[in-house]
Design a protein around this motif. Structure first.
Motif, mmCIF file in Angstrom:
data_model
loop_
_atom_site.group_PDB
_atom_site.id
_atom_site.type_symbol
_atom_site.label_atom_id
_atom_site.label_comp_id
_atom_site.label_asym_id
_atom_site.label_seq_id
_atom_site.Cartn_x
_atom_site.Cartn_y
_atom_site.Cartn_z
ATOM 1 N N PHE A 137 0.829 -1.202 0.000
ATOM 2 C CA PHE A 137 0.000 0.000 0.000
ATOM 3 C C PHE A 137 0.865 1.253 0.000
ATOM 4 N N LEU A 138 1.867 1.305 0.867
ATOM 5 C CA LEU A 138 2.691 2.502 0.964
ATOM 6 C C LEU A 138 3.602 2.672 -0.243
ATOM 7 N N ALA A 139 3.975 1.573 -0.872
ATOM 8 C CA ALA A 139 4.740 1.689 -2.114
ATOM 9 C C ALA A 139 3.877 2.342 -3.194
ATOM 10 N N ARG A 140 2.610 1.948 -3.253
ATOM 11 C CA ARG A 140 1.694 2.547 -4.222
ATOM 12 C C ARG A 140 1.416 4.009 -3.900
ATOM 13 N N GLN A 141 1.300 4.312 -2.618
ATOM 14 C CA GLN A 141 0.812 5.619 -2.176
ATOM 15 C C GLN A 141 1.886 6.438 -1.457
ATOM 16 N N PHE A 142 3.132 6.270 -1.859
ATOM 17 C CA PHE A 142 4.239 6.902 -1.146
ATOM 18 C C PHE A 142 4.088 8.423 -1.099
ATOM 19 N N ARG A 143 3.714 9.005 -2.199
ATOM 20 C CA ARG A 143 3.574 10.466 -2.213
ATOM 21 C C ARG A 143 2.437 10.917 -1.294
ATOM 22 N N ALA A 144 1.272 10.264 -1.407
ATOM 23 C CA ALA A 144 0.090 10.689 -0.650
ATOM 24 C C ALA A 144 0.201 10.401 0.835
ATOM 25 N N PHE A 145 0.969 9.359 1.216
ATOM 26 C CA PHE A 145 1.002 8.948 2.619
ATOM 27 C C PHE A 145 2.332 9.204 3.312
ATOM 28 N N ASN A 165 18.226 9.773 10.629
ATOM 29 C CA ASN A 165 18.688 8.671 11.476
ATOM 30 C C ASN A 165 18.361 7.287 10.910
ATOM 31 N N TYR A 166 17.685 7.265 9.771
ATOM 32 C CA TYR A 166 17.435 5.980 9.104
ATOM 33 C C TYR A 166 18.618 5.632 8.207
ATOM 34 N N THR A 167 18.859 4.344 8.042
ATOM 35 C CA THR A 167 19.945 3.902 7.154
ATOM 36 C C THR A 167 19.441 3.123 5.953
ATOM 37 N N LYS A 168 18.233 2.569 6.052
ATOM 38 C CA LYS A 168 17.724 1.758 4.945
ATOM 39 C C LYS A 168 16.213 1.821 4.859
ATOM 40 N N LEU A 169 15.711 1.589 3.658
ATOM 41 C CA LEU A 169 14.278 1.425 3.439
ATOM 42 C C LEU A 169 14.038 -0.042 3.151
ATOM 43 N N VAL A 170 13.177 -0.671 3.937
ATOM 44 C CA VAL A 170 12.860 -2.084 3.769
ATOM 45 C C VAL A 170 11.450 -2.200 3.211
ATOM 46 N N TYR A 171 11.355 -2.762 2.038
ATOM 47 C CA TYR A 171 10.054 -2.973 1.406
ATOM 48 C C TYR A 171 9.567 -4.370 1.746
ATOM 49 N N ALA A 179 6.516 -3.715 -10.683
ATOM 50 C CA ALA A 179 6.202 -2.284 -10.728
ATOM 51 C C ALA A 179 6.248 -1.675 -9.326
ATOM 52 N N LEU A 180 5.738 -2.408 -8.347
ATOM 53 C CA LEU A 180 5.785 -1.909 -6.974
ATOM 54 C C LEU A 180 7.210 -1.903 -6.437
ATOM 55 N N GLN A 181 7.991 -2.901 -6.822
ATOM 56 C CA GLN A 181 9.391 -2.922 -6.400
ATOM 57 C C GLN A 181 10.124 -1.707 -6.948
ATOM 58 N N GLN A 182 9.813 -1.323 -8.170
ATOM 59 C CA GLN A 182 10.445 -0.139 -8.749
ATOM 60 C C GLN A 182 10.037 1.115 -7.998
ATOM 61 N N LYS A 183 8.760 1.206 -7.632
ATOM 62 C CA LYS A 183 8.301 2.359 -6.855
ATOM 63 C C LYS A 183 9.019 2.432 -5.503
ATOM 64 N N ALA A 184 9.194 1.266 -4.868
ATOM 65 C CA ALA A 184 9.869 1.234 -3.575
ATOM 66 C C ALA A 184 11.336 1.646 -3.721
ATOM 67 N N LYS A 185 11.984 1.209 -4.787
ATOM 68 C CA LYS A 185 13.368 1.614 -5.042
ATOM 69 C C LYS A 185 13.466 3.126 -5.225
ATOM 70 N N GLU A 186 12.510 3.679 -5.940
ATOM 71 C CA GLU A 186 12.502 5.124 -6.159
ATOM 72 C C GLU A 186 12.285 5.864 -4.848
ATOM 73 N N ALA A 187 11.444 5.307 -3.982
ATOM 74 C CA ALA A 187 11.220 5.917 -2.669
ATOM 75 C C ALA A 187 12.509 5.907 -1.852
ATOM 76 N N ALA A 188 13.230 4.789 -1.901
ATOM 77 C CA ALA A 188 14.499 4.706 -1.182
ATOM 78 C C ALA A 188 15.487 5.741 -1.716
ATOM 79 N N GLY A 189 15.539 5.881 -3.039
ATOM 80 C CA GLY A 189 16.416 6.874 -3.641
ATOM 81 C C GLY A 189 16.042 8.291 -3.238
#
Length: 213
Positions: A137-145, A165-171, A179-189
């Protein structure tokens, strides 16, 4: 009009018996897709799902009073069985007080990241203390949430304040979707964090819903 038809139309004992066979599940809108998938895959057609606003993910102070109101409404509608589709979710124990007072159960765990990963497995991961988590859900809605509620779209300088203070984003993914994995990677970036992918499936959510049978 025969007797049975009349009873169903008038909301008499026949219709109330049918309603009692159902279980009202009051859940966070952020896990609606997953609950429906589990319901359909396991033939849990007794589940009557009502979802509260997913944006309460960012406003946990609204969860306990919102659930209390929804449980009382379900009881007024004739549902004798109610299950709460929330973990504690940042309520600091307030949701547990509501559940205890009203005599209902909720999904075990501190939050959805934990029950999707499996509460025992999540608790055992000592190296996740500096992890920021995403679900499907958060990968889909990263901008809105994430971006918009934190004001990062308007004040990007706040990014380091919130995420320094975070070191990593865990999806934690419920379904394997490139497609969701790509969105999560972009969020991490975007957040400047190391990306880590873990497929969890539905974790402890499946077992929790199976207990409503």
């Amino acid at each position: 009009m025969d007797v049975v038809d009349a009873e169903l139309r008038l909301g008499s004992p026949a219709s109330k018996r049918t309603r009692r066979e159902k279980v009202r599940v009051i859940a966070c809108g952020a896990i609606a897709r997953e609950i429906i998938a589990i319901r359909d895959a396991n033939g849990l057609d007794h589940i009557d799902l009502v979802c509260l606003p997913a944006i309460w993910h960012a406003h946990p102070e609204k969860i306990a009073p919102g659930v209390e109101k929804a449980v009382k409404e379900a009881r007024a509608e004739g549902f004798s069985r109610v299950f709460v589709g929330y973990a504690d979710c940042g309520t600091g124990g307030l949701l547990d007080r509501v559940c205890e007072t009203l005599g209902v159960e909720r999904i075990a765990g501190p939050h959805c990241y934990s029950f999707f990963a499996g509460n025992e497995a999540f608790a055992a991961k000592d190296d996740d203390v500096t992890a920021f988590f995403l679900t499907d859900f958060l990968a889909r809605q990263f901008r809105a949430f994430v971006i918009e509620p934190l004001g990062l779209d308007r004040h990007p300088q706040l990014k380091d304040m919130y995420f320094g203070n975070y070191t990593k984003l865990v999806y934690l993914s419920q379904v394997e979707d490139e497609a969701l994995q790509q969105k999560a990677k972009e969020a991490a970036g975007y957040l400047g964090l190391t990306y880590e992918y873990r497929f969890t499936g539905y974790g402890d959510l499946t077992g929790a819903l199976l207990t409503t049978r």
